[in-house]
Design a protein around this motif. Structure first.
Motif: not given
Length: 308
Positions: A73-79
C-alpha cells in the motif's frame, strides 16, 4: 528491519543480494540509469534514462496475497510520516516527488522498476530516527505497476508482476495493519504542537545550535559571526585556522516551513567564494537533518522564498 519482512520476501531479496555484484545503494540506482543518483541519495523515486521511473519498495511493507502475488500500500498523503507525525519540508518534497513520478506511470499506463530494500531500524521509524538507513537494497527484475490510485482515500496499491490482479479487502486491511499508511493524527501530540507553535527565532536558534554541534563534532572550528552582519552566520575553519566555509544557516519546521535570504546574504553569496547556504530541516523536531547549497543551487533548497 529484516525481522519485519515476510520470510518469503526476505528469501528472494537474499537470493538477489548474493547472486548480484556487490554495489552500494547509490551505485545500484546509478546503474539502472539514474545519472544524478549520487546527488539524490535520500530520494525514494527517480526518473531514469528512457523516461523509466524507479521507485523504492520497502520490503517491510510488502504483503503476499492470493496466488503468491506481492503488493504494498502506498500512502498518497505527502504531509505525514509513515510512523506518525508531520513531515519536515524536505521529507514533504521527497514524498511529493515520489507521488508525482508514480502518478506519471499511471497516466502513461506504464509500469515502473523497483529497488527492494530493508531498513536498519524499525520501519515505523523510517522518517523519525536519524539512524534510519538502507540495510539492504537490490534491483528487482520483475516489473511493478500501480494497480489502484484513489486520491480521495489518499491510497494507491502497488503490485509486482502482470496486470489484472488486485488484492482483496481482507488483504488490504491486513496490509494497513503493518503500518505503511500513516494516521494523520498519530505521533506525539505535544511534540507536534511544539513544532507548530515554535517562532521563527526559536527555529533559527535550534538550527544554529545543530550546525555548531555538527561541525565541532567533525573536529572543525565554527565561529558564530551572525551579529557582525557579514552576510553569513558562521565561519568554519580547520585545526590550523584555515577558513573552509562561510555559512548562512536557515532552519525550517512544521510551523516555519520557509525562509528568505537578506540582501546582505545575497550580496555575500555573489562576492564570497566560500559562501554556502545550509538548511536544517525539522530543526525543532527529533529528526533534524541538513543540506548545504552553493550559491548557484540555493533556490533549489526546500522552503526557499525569493524576494518580492
Amino acid at each position: 528491519m529484516d525481522k519485519e519482512v515476510d520470510p518469503k520476501v526476505l528469501a528472494v531479496i537474499d537470493e538477489m543480494r548474493l547472486s548480484g555484484p556487490r554495489l552500494t545503494p547509490v551505485e545500484i540506482v546509478a546503474k539502472m540509469g539514474v545519472f544524478d543518483a549520487r546527488e539524490k541519495p535520500f530520494d525514494h523515486a527517480w526518473l531514469a534514462t528512457g523516461d523509466n521511473v524507479i521507485a523504492t519498495i520497502w520490503a517491510e511493507f510488502v504483503n503476499i496475497g492470493d496466488g503468491g502475488r506481492w503488493f504494498c500500500l502506498e500512502s498518497l498523503d505527502t504531509q505525514h510520516r509513515v510512523g506518525g507525525g508531520v513531515r519536515s519540508p524536505q521529507q514533504i518534497q521527497r514524498a511529493k516527488d515520489r507521488r508525482a513520478l508514480l502518478k506519471r506511470t499511471v497516466d502513461a499506463g506504464q509500469g515502473f522498476r523497483a529497488v527492494l530494500q530493508t531498513n536498519r531500524v524499525a520501519i515505523a521509524e523510517l522518517e523519525s530516527n536519524k539512524s534510519a538507513k538502507v540495510s539492504t537494497r537490490v534491483r528487482d527484475d520483475a516489473e511493478w505497476h500501480v494497480a489502484s490510485w484513489d486520491s480521495d482515500q489518499q491510497l494507491a496499491i502497488l503490485v509486482r508482476g502482470a496486470r489484472g490482479w488486485v488484492p482483496g479487502e481482507a488483504d488490504i486491511q491486513a496490509a494497513k495493519a503493518r503500518g505503511s499508511v500513516p494516521v494523520a493524527a498519530a505521533g506525539d501530540p505535544a511534540a507536534a504542537a511544539a513544532e507548530r507553535s515554535a517562532s521563527r527565532e526559536e527555529v533559527q536558534a535550534a538550527a544554529m545550535d545543530y550546525v555548531m554541534r555538527h561541525f565541532k563534532g567533525y573536529g572543525y572550528n565554527a565561529e558564530d559571526v551572525s551579529s557582525q552582519k557579514l552576510g553569513y552566520d558562521l565561519e568554519v575553519s580547520n585545526a590550523k585556522g584555515a577558513k573552509l566555509l562561510r555559512v548562512v544557516v536557515k532552519g525550517t519546521s512544521t510551523g516555519v516551513p520557509s525562509f528568505r535570504l537578506t540582501s546582505e546574504e545575497r550580496a555575500s553569496s555573489a562576492r564570497e567564494p566560500l559562501w554556502r547556504l545550509l538548511v536544517v530541516a525539522d530543526a525543532i523536531g527529533t529528526a533534524a537533518q541538513h543540506k548545504i547549497y552553493k550559491p548557484s543551487e540555493m533556490e533549489q533548497a526546500p522552503g526557499f522564498e525569493p524576494l518580492d
